[in-house]
Scaffold this motif. Structure first.
Motif, mmCIF file in Angstrom:
data_model
loop_
_atom_site.group_PDB
_atom_site.id
_atom_site.type_symbol
_atom_site.label_atom_id
_atom_site.label_comp_id
_atom_site.label_asym_id
_atom_site.label_seq_id
_atom_site.Cartn_x
_atom_site.Cartn_y
_atom_site.Cartn_z
ATOM 1 N N ILE A 90 -0.695 7.971 6.201
ATOM 2 C CA ILE A 90 -2.167 8.496 5.904
ATOM 3 C C ILE A 90 -2.666 7.647 4.704
ATOM 4 O O ILE A 90 -3.568 7.109 4.872
ATOM 5 N N ARG A 91 -1.888 7.598 3.617
ATOM 6 C CA ARG A 91 -2.201 6.902 2.481
ATOM 7 C C ARG A 91 -2.176 5.598 2.621
ATOM 8 O O ARG A 91 -3.146 4.730 2.062
ATOM 9 N N PHE A 92 -0.944 5.027 3.279
ATOM 10 C CA PHE A 92 -1.138 3.440 3.745
ATOM 11 C C PHE A 92 -2.498 3.175 4.316
ATOM 12 O O PHE A 92 -3.480 2.184 3.876
ATOM 13 N N ALA A 126 0.572 -1.389 0.007
ATOM 14 C CA ALA A 126 -0.241 -0.029 0.022
ATOM 15 C C ALA A 126 0.950 1.243 -0.068
ATOM 16 O O ALA A 126 0.404 2.323 0.263
ATOM 17 N N GLY A 127 2.071 1.013 -0.124
ATOM 18 C CA GLY A 127 3.159 2.409 -0.296
ATOM 19 C C GLY A 127 3.720 2.477 0.849
ATOM 20 O O GLY A 127 3.550 1.685 1.873
ATOM 21 N N MET A 149 -6.647 11.214 13.323
ATOM 22 C CA MET A 149 -5.572 11.555 14.034
ATOM 23 C C MET A 149 -4.322 11.959 13.460
ATOM 24 O O MET A 149 -3.669 12.940 13.577
ATOM 25 N N LEU A 150 -3.958 11.116 12.501
ATOM 26 C CA LEU A 150 -2.975 11.105 11.666
ATOM 27 C C LEU A 150 -3.086 12.353 10.809
ATOM 28 O O LEU A 150 -2.188 13.308 10.671
ATOM 29 N N LYS A 151 -4.153 12.754 10.248
ATOM 30 C CA LYS A 151 -4.283 13.857 9.274
ATOM 31 C C LYS A 151 -4.429 15.075 10.196
ATOM 32 O O LYS A 151 -3.890 16.289 9.718
#
Length: 148
Positions: free
Chosen positions: A60-62, A15-16, A95-97
Motif C-alpha cells: 500500500i505504501r509503495f 519506495a520501501g 483494493m489493497l486497502k
C-alpha cells in the motif's frame, strides 16, 4: 537516483518494502511513463513475498508513494499485464486497502488462516483484479504479513 539518457531523465525510486524488500519503480520522465515492477500486477491479485520482507502494508505504501509522484496522464507499465493508466493504479490501491482492512478485522476477531480464507474477503471486488476463485494465495500472504 536519476540517469540522464537520450535527452531524458530516468528515475529510480526506492519506495520501501512492497512485493519484496528490494523492488522499486522506474520512471521515464520524458515519456511520462512508469514501470512499477511487481509492485503493481495487472494480471491477477498480487503476490506478497512475506518470507522475503514483503507485506500488505508495504504494498500500500509503495503504490501510494509512487502514485503521489506522478500525474493523471502518466502511462503505467505494470510488472505483469497490459499497459494502463493512473486510474487503474488508484483502484488497485483501494483494493489493497479494502482487503487489508477485511483480513485485519478477521485477525482481530481471532480467526485462523483457514477461517480467513473461507470468509471470501474478495468476493465482491471487481474481477479486473483477478479471478476471485484464485485470490486465496493473495489472502494467505496478506494474513501472513499482518501476523508478522
Amino acid at each position: 537516483m536519476t540517469f540522464h539518457f537520450n535527452g531524458g531523465d530516468i528515475e529510480l525510486l526506492h519506495a520501501g518494502v512492497a512485493h519484496t524488500a528490494g523492488k522499486g519503480p522506474v520512471t521515464f520522465r520524458r515519456q511520462n511513463a512508469v514501470h512499477f515492477g511487481d509492485g503493481y500486477n495487472k494480471l491477477d491479485y498480487p503476490f506478497i513475498d512475506a518470507d522475503s520482507g514483503g507485506s500488505i502494508d508495504g504494498m500500500i505504501r509503495f503504490c501510494e508513494t509512487v502514485y503521489a509522484k506522478l500525474d493523471e496522464d502518466t502511462i503505467v507499465i505494470p510488472g505483469h499485464g497490459e499497459v494502463t493508466d493512473m486510474a487503474d493504479v488508484a483502484a488497485y490501491i483501494e483494493m489493497l486497502k479494502t482487503v487489508r482492512q477485511r483480513v485485519k478485522a478477521l485477525i482481530d476477531e481471532g480467526k485462523t488462516m483457514g477461517e480467513v480464507l473461507a470468509a471470501n474477503v474478495t468476493e465482491d471486488l471487481d474481477e479486473s483484479f483477478g479471478d476471485v476463485s484464485q485470490s486465496l494465495g493473495f489472502i494467505n500472504r496478506v494474513y501472513t504479513s499482518l501476523r508478522k
